[in-house]
Enzyme design. Sequence first.
Site, PDB file in Angstrom:
ATOM      1  N   SER A 257       0.829  -1.204   0.000  1.00 30.96           N
ATOM      2  CA  SER A 257       0.000   0.000   0.000  1.00 30.96           C
ATOM      3  C   SER A 257       0.859   1.248   0.000  1.00 30.96           C
ATOM      4  CB  SER A 257      -0.883  -0.006   1.244  1.00 30.96           C
ATOM      5  OG  SER A 257      -0.026   0.055   2.376  1.00 30.96           O
ATOM      6  N   LYS A 258       0.257   2.275  -0.550  1.00 27.45           N
ATOM      7  CA  LYS A 258       0.921   3.580  -0.669  1.00 27.45           C
ATOM      8  C   LYS A 258       1.434   4.081   0.673  1.00 27.45           C
ATOM      9  CE  LYS A 258      -2.349   5.496  -3.360  1.00 27.45           C
ATOM     10  NZ  LYS A 258      -3.178   6.411  -4.064  1.00 27.45           N
ATOM     11  N   ARG A 259       0.693   3.755   1.740  1.00 32.11           N
ATOM     12  CA  ARG A 259       1.081   4.300   3.036  1.00 32.11           C
ATOM     13  C   ARG A 259       2.406   3.704   3.507  1.00 32.11           C
ATOM     14  NH1 ARG A 259      -1.882   2.515   6.714  1.00 32.11           N
ATOM     15  NH2 ARG A 259      -3.201   1.289   5.334  1.00 32.11           N
ATOM     16  N   LYS A 260       2.679   2.460   3.097  1.00 33.60           N
ATOM     17  CA  LYS A 260       3.883   1.808   3.624  1.00 33.60           C
ATOM     18  C   LYS A 260       5.026   1.701   2.623  1.00 33.60           C
ATOM     19  CE  LYS A 260       1.365  -0.537   7.170  1.00 33.60           C
ATOM     20  NZ  LYS A 260       0.518  -1.669   7.429  1.00 33.60           N
TER      21      LYS A 260
END
Length: 457
Positions: A257-260
């Site tokens: 995911s983009k967040r990680k």
Amino acid sequence: MQGSEKVRVRIAPSPTGENLHIGHANTALVSYIFAKQNNGRFIVRIEDTDRTRYVEGSIDRILESLLWLGLDFDEGPGVEGEFGPYIQSERLQLYREHAKKLVDKGAAYHCFCTAEELDQIRNEQVTKGLPQMYDKRCKNLSSEEVEERLKRNEPHVIRVDIPKEGTTAFTDMIRGEISFQNELIDDQVLIKSDGFPTYHLAVVVDDHLMEISHVIRGEDWISSTPKHVLLYQAFGWELPKFAHLPLLRNKDKSKLSKRKNPVFMSWYREQGFLPQAIVNYLGTLLSPVAEGDEIFGIQELVRDFDITKVNITGPAWDQDKLKWINGVYIRNLTVEDLSEKLVDGGFVPDSHTTDRAYLAKVVALEQERLKLLSEFWEQNQFFWETPEVPVELATSVLSEEVLTSYLPEVISALSELDVSSWSSKVLEEVLREVQTRRELKPREAFLTLHIAVSGQK
Ligand code: GLU
């Protein structure tokens, strides 16, 4: 019917993000390899029927990133072949015609339910603890009523009529047989009220019309596949073969995911990862690789890769490993090639690119250590520009008092040398002499000089 025995594979990215997603890059790599192994064709089809998530400019950037990775496609937008157009929004008429065929056969039906009605059905199912799906109420409308309501232009969708009994199965090239109970499959919408097809209809129609022989995609589509299988059957078409690849994961095993992790290819390019290193790294995630055998190119993948042996546990994306591989590729470049990549990629400011001979000298010094092109300038700027040295940094090794006499001593020792005699050997002798005279530890003396010259520890 499937027109030929030829292997035709495709990737079908949706232009809903800023660039090519690394998950799609992975699917593209496998599809490309599979096509090459079988003397087949690798096709790109853009699935842009979800207009609410459409990102302007994304199509061009996706295609550009594929080419940058070296995954040239044989057919796709801009590389027209006999099965185009390769952008779904340019094929709308085809989907409507095919949906109509299904309605005529009794395999699909018009549905006029409003959002409120659908909510109400769902709420009742939630209260009763039943699976949430459409209850087929519009399937029972008489053909006269349907005609009447269509004439009045009532908003509607077209849904597929999924049989409630039995199971639907398919064989996955990686996972073997997978089967689903039909009673758990929803009467999926095929044509939305805006007249656009849903993914499910468009993907089946296009894969069939484009004579796709093998559908290779991420495992997140496994639960959609029985819906597709039922559609193929309703049309009376032969099934392609399916292979669902494991999804790339974050270190904690959640879906990438983009967040990680940065997920778009543009980020990797801006950081100065080389395309060959990315392809190599993706290759190491596909099948087990022995230590010491981690470096290989796409030709080796085409020679050795076996799609039926793909690891089914989703591999964790490891930026450090990728960086390490990138360093190997950087070291294998000639100084000229590396200099050129630094200049062309904008990793050295334009104002400092004219003296190529000087750049080449710095590059030769740094090449051993460099892992990312974007780190080059930060680490070597002092070869062009006198750095600011913050006082705290300067005095972090030697006290200000020692420093203010040590540095002038170094300067005067160096000034006594003729610049033409400067070599690492001569400089080392002179600097060691000062260090011993001042009774400093080598680390104190040399780290201090490094800080003074580079502004970095
Ligand atoms: N458009 C889908 C996606 O964005 C393609 C799925 C498929 O390959 O069937 O991933």
